[in-house]
Design an enzyme around this catalytic site. Structure first.
Site, PDB file in Angstrom:
ATOM      1  CG  HIS B 327      -2.119  -0.883   1.039  1.00  0.00           C
ATOM      2  ND1 HIS B 327      -2.100  -2.197   1.414  1.00  0.00           N
ATOM      3  CD2 HIS B 327      -3.347  -0.671   0.509  1.00  0.00           C
ATOM      4  CE1 HIS B 327      -3.262  -2.757   1.132  1.00  0.00           C
ATOM      5  NE2 HIS B 327      -4.037  -1.853   0.573  1.00  0.00           N
ATOM      6  N   GLY B 328       2.069   1.166   0.465  1.00  0.00           N
ATOM      7  CA  GLY B 328       2.902   2.355   0.471  1.00  0.00           C
ATOM      8  C   GLY B 328       4.228   2.076   1.143  1.00  0.00           C
TER       9      GLY B 328
END
Lengths: 407, 520
Positions: B327-328
């Protein structure tokens, strides 16, 4: 209904819905952008005006073509009255913006000057405006838009500057504020009212003032100086040089022949104690020195006299006003809302002083407002330091109270 | 280009739709597909044309590797090709998404001072990398058929799902492109697609963006080190919980709706996740196509549950931590993944201990409450920009900054007031930092309204169920509604409803952003 009739039905309903919403927004005009009828009980009080003053004030300049303006933050928005008799020009508009930083101020000056060449400008400066690393800039980012101003930063006409008028008509937010405007008409008179950009507040927004009294409001304000915004106070960062902006502002005013009066806000002494306690007093002094130096150097460059620069921030009769005890919700201070916001009554004295206006019922106690120049700045700063020592001895409890905010 | 923009809704989409059907009607199916591929590349390049090349290289490379892997399933001599292909894909992702993060951490740990320029993350790289890794693995397994290159390009680039999912699977997509019916403009598909799109746009623009103004300032204040009150911290966390859901599921709905206008079905991505009564169930309802990918291509290859209990838990944890990192690039995402791994382990352990217990109504309700609170807590990590920011919010949420209640309650507790005061309760107002929106009570209203919508109303797919809006990952997951009249049909009432939410959403695209009064 079959699928293809459904598909034909949709655009008809959609157009009807669209037209009614746009028409309603146009009629109510919640941000006072389009002009049009003001109807008692419907839209006479523009209660949404202050929700986005960066937009509504930019538009107001087009409608009112002021010859004089006030520039500054929410302090001057509430304290500096455009209807003061010392202005001697008309119309005057208070173009102050909540939480303004120096760049915004410069851009709004350009905006007003482009629409109607200005005669007088009162520029009220706060220390925080010059903090280039203030993260508040990010908060303003959303409502401050360059493209709505009449000119770009280089002073060239901005082709998009009327965009707001069209866009806001076609906006759901405007619809919400239109509905809000209609429903708030009956209570509107109790709220803040904006007259020529001046926020005529009757009571202060922070609720705790009623329960813990004004001292709580002082503490609330002072506390914000101990969050990260002031940890790295600097006049310059790689993306923002406030001294350069200040110079551009002075240069523009000199070249356009504007009668500019610069004012350092008359904040309460407790705010200066907070600055001291935060450990940025040296920056605070540097700030004043540089304000003076650049004012004179730009003037010399242009071969003109420098602008009057008034310091109202010292230790004097007004700024040392006694703060009621914690819990005393009855006593109302005469001059202050809290440490940094002063009342209109004090703002009137500021204007009396800088316009040299004599009001029959107002008298200014000596020592309020000092004209600064390169010759007196050092002794001035020294005398403030001396007064500060005295004040600290006279108000040890206030000093301790502020010191306690550190943790 | 974003779905929620005037350019997309009023220019790009109508033109692409019209072109596709005009070409398709003539029987030029290949040209029609090429038109869609071209439109998708334009859609992608609108943001930053420089990265178009990167995506094209990735497509050529993976198609080539796929061809090399095809044929007899699982040939051992071809395994190195598969490994090579997967490593190249992951390497590309690692470079663009994680290099900065890695170097920063390396500098912190070893005290070195390696300077790496800020690498801009190419849009959608996380999505197209995963889709193609799945394709390679299946090619090696012999599960891919002879696919046409143009069809393959469309499978990767098809603009409705390109930048934010659903993460589509080649088995779902490629056969659809080969069907003749796709190329005929059908008012049925258009009506259904448009309705789903309107619902999604409304969720994103009106609901998600509407509640965002209560979440953003709270998280910003936490980063600035403001001591939030208990109610501000929970208010901000809850507001973000709903912002994220309506944003992401609205975007997925829009993708499903747009694809449907072209006669193409996409897989279901959200199925009322906040109705889940356990974390296991949540992951079967939230970003379904991602969980499906992680399960099939990470958890199961790691051994899944086949290698004993402790290995199962380890596998779960690895899957969730990597899922978090996907996600990041940041420690907050890693911690978020780890927290969910931890939740899942507890959840599975619980199921082992309480196997066979009967479900009661109160039990189910408590399970829902606990699950929901656990989710709200996890979203704080997901949203915060730094661990410090997250911990500031956690401190306030867990009462470590005391409890501040309204001044109006002074004197309302009678004799208990002294006791409350001595236990850290203060009467400074529920929201005294002025960060939970300009009007905190309207923030409370929004929160309650969106809680009711997400926990009790039918979702888009249930409303549209009669027309099979999306592929199901878990059979029967789109549950039939008890009230049939709520199911969409092309009627006047639904027409009025759809037109109005569409107009409101389109008007919502123009924000008159309000100034947030942040102590100045």
């Amino acid at each position: 209904m079959n699928f293809s009739n459904y598909l034909k039905f949709l655009p008809i309903v959609a157009s009807l819905a669209l037209l009614s919403i746009v028409g309603f927004n146009r009629l109510i005009d919640p941000f006072a952008l389009y002009g049009g009828p003001l109807i008692e009980g419907v839209n006479i009080h523009k209660t949404a005006f202050n929700r986005n003053t960066r937009m509504s004030k930019a538009a107001a300049i087009y409608q009112q073509n002021p010859l004089a303006i006030v520039l500054g933050s929410s302090r001057s928005e509430r304290g500096i009255d455009p209807s003061h008799l010392g202005w001697r020009v008309n119309p005057v508009y208070n173009l102050s913006l909540s939480g303004a930083d120096l760049y915004e101020i410069f851009r709004y000056l350009q905006h007003a000057q482009a629409i109607q060449p200005l005669k007088k400008v009162v520029l009220t400066l706060d220390f925080f405006m010059f903090n280039a690393s203030r993260s508040l800039i990010n908060v303003n980012k959303n409502s401050f838009r360059e493209d709505r101003l009449a000119v770009n930063a280089e002073g060239q006409p901005n082709p998009l500057s009327w965009n707001d008028l069209l866009l806001t008509l076609f906006s759901l937010d405007t619809l919400v504020d239109s509905i809000g405007t209609v429903t708030e008409q009956s209570v509107a008179t109790n709220k803040s009212q904006f007259i020529a950009g001046f926020n005529k507040i009757r009571s202060y927004g922070v609720k705790s003032i009623y329960n813990k009294g004004q001292r709580q409001s002082f503490l609330d304000t002072e506390k914000t100086y101990f969050n990260k915004n002031y940890d790295q106070f600097s006049f310059r960062t790689p993306r923002r040089d406030n001294w350069k902006i200040y110079q551009r502002l002075l240069l523009l005013s000199q070249q356009q022949g504007i009668d500019l009066r610069i004012v350092i806000s008359p904040s309460h002494t407790r705010l200066f104690e907070t600055i001291e306690s935060k450990g940025i007093w040296d920056k605070f002094e540097q700030w004043k020195q540089q304000l003076v130096a650049l004012n004179e150097s730009v003037a010399a460059q242009q071969g003109k006299p420098s602008f009057p620069l008034w310091d109202f921030s010292g230790y004097n009769h007004y700024t040392t006003e006694e703060v009621p005890a914690l819990g005393d919700a009855e006593t109302q201070m005469q001059w202050y809302w809290e440490s940094s916001h002063y009342k209109k009554e004090l703002g009137d004295l500021v204007l009396d002083r800088i316009f040299n206006y004599k009001h029959p019922e107002r008298k200014i106690v000596k020592g309020f407002g000092v004209l600064l120049n390169s010759e007196n700045i050092e002794t001035h700063l020294q005398s403030i330091r001396k007064n500060q020592q005295q004040w600290r001895m006279s108000y040890p409890e206030d000093v301790a109270e502020i010191e306690a905010l550190k943790k | 280009m974003l779905f929620n923009s005037y350019t997309f809704i009023f220019l790009f989409l109508p033109i692409v739709l019209l072109g596709f059907h005009l070409i398709g009607k003539q029987g030029h199916h290949r040209v029609a597909i090429a038109w869609l591929v071209g439109a998708s590349l334009f859609f992608y390049g609108w943001w930053n044309p420089a990265y178009l090349g990167l995506m094209l290289v990735s497509i050529f490379f993976n198609y080539g590797v796929g061809v090399a892997l095809g044929g007899v399933p699982k040939q051992p001599n071809k395994k190195p090709i598969l490994i090579f292909g997967v490593i190249v894909n992951l390497g590309l992702l690692a470079y663009f998404k994680y290099a900065n993060f890695f170097v920063d951490n390396l500098n912190n740990i070893t005290g070195t001072n390696i300077v790496l320029e800020q690498i801009i993350l190419p849009l959608a790289i996380s999505f197209f990398t995963f889709q193609q890794i799945a394709y390679l693995v299946d090619a090696w397994r012999g599960e891919t058929k002879e696919y046409n290159f143009l069809h393959y390009c469309l499978f990767v680039t098809f603009f409705p799902q390109l930048i934010a999912g659903p993460i589509v699977h080649h088995k779902e997509m490629l056969p659809q492109f080969a069907k003749d019916v796709v190329y005929k403009l059908r008012s049925k598909h258009l009506a259904i697609g448009l309705t789903i799109f309107a619902l999604g746009l409304f969720k994103k623009v009106v609901l998600a963006d509407g509640i965002a103004i209560y979440a953003t300032p709270v998280f910003d204040a936490a980063e600035a080190g403001v001591m939030l009150t208990f109610f501000e911290a929970w208010g901000g966390a809850l507001a973000y919980t709903f912002q994220l859901y309506f944003d992401f599921s609205g975007y997925s709905d829009m993708a499903i709706g747009i694809a449907r206008m072209f006669g193409i079905r996409l897989p279901l991505n959200f199925n009322s996740p906040y109705k889940a009564t356990s974390i296991i169930e949540f992951w079967r309802r939230w970003h379904i196509t991602l969980s499906r990918f992680l399960k099939d291509y990470l958890y199961i290859p790691l051994g899944g549950s086949r290698k004993g209990k402790s290995r199962r838990y380890i596998n779960l944890m690895i899957t969730m931590v990597l899922g978090g990192l996907w996600h990041g690039a940041g420690w907050t995402f890693i911690l978020w993944g780890a927290l969910h791994g931890f939740y899942l382990i507890i959840n599975h352990g619980w199921r082992v201990i309480f196997k066979g217990e009967n479900k009661t109504k109160i039990g189910t309700f408590s399970a829902w409450v606990i699950t929901f609170i656990a989710l709200v807590v996890s979203w704080v990590l997901f949203r915060a920009q730094s661990i410090e920011g997250a911990s500031t919010i956690f401190k306030s949420m867990f009462g470590l900054n005391g409890l501040s209640v309204s001044e109006r309650l002074i004197g309302k507790f009678g004799g208990a007031e002294e006791w409350l005061l001595s236990h850290g309760v203060v009467f400074d107002g529920f929201f005294h930092n002025n960060v939970f929106g300009i009007n905190p009570y309207s923030g409370v209203g929004w929160t309650v309204a969106l809680l009711l919508i997400s926990a009790s109303l039918p979702n888009t797919q249930q409303i549209m169920r009669c027309y099979r809006p999306a592929f199901e990952t878990y059979q029967g997951e789109i549950k039939r509604l008890n009230y049939r009249w709520l199911e969409w049909r092309p009627t006047k009432i639904w027409g009025i409803f759809t037109a109005i939410i569409f107009v409101l959403a389109v008007l919502g695209l123009t924000r008159v952003s309000e100034f947030l009064y942040f102590q100045f």
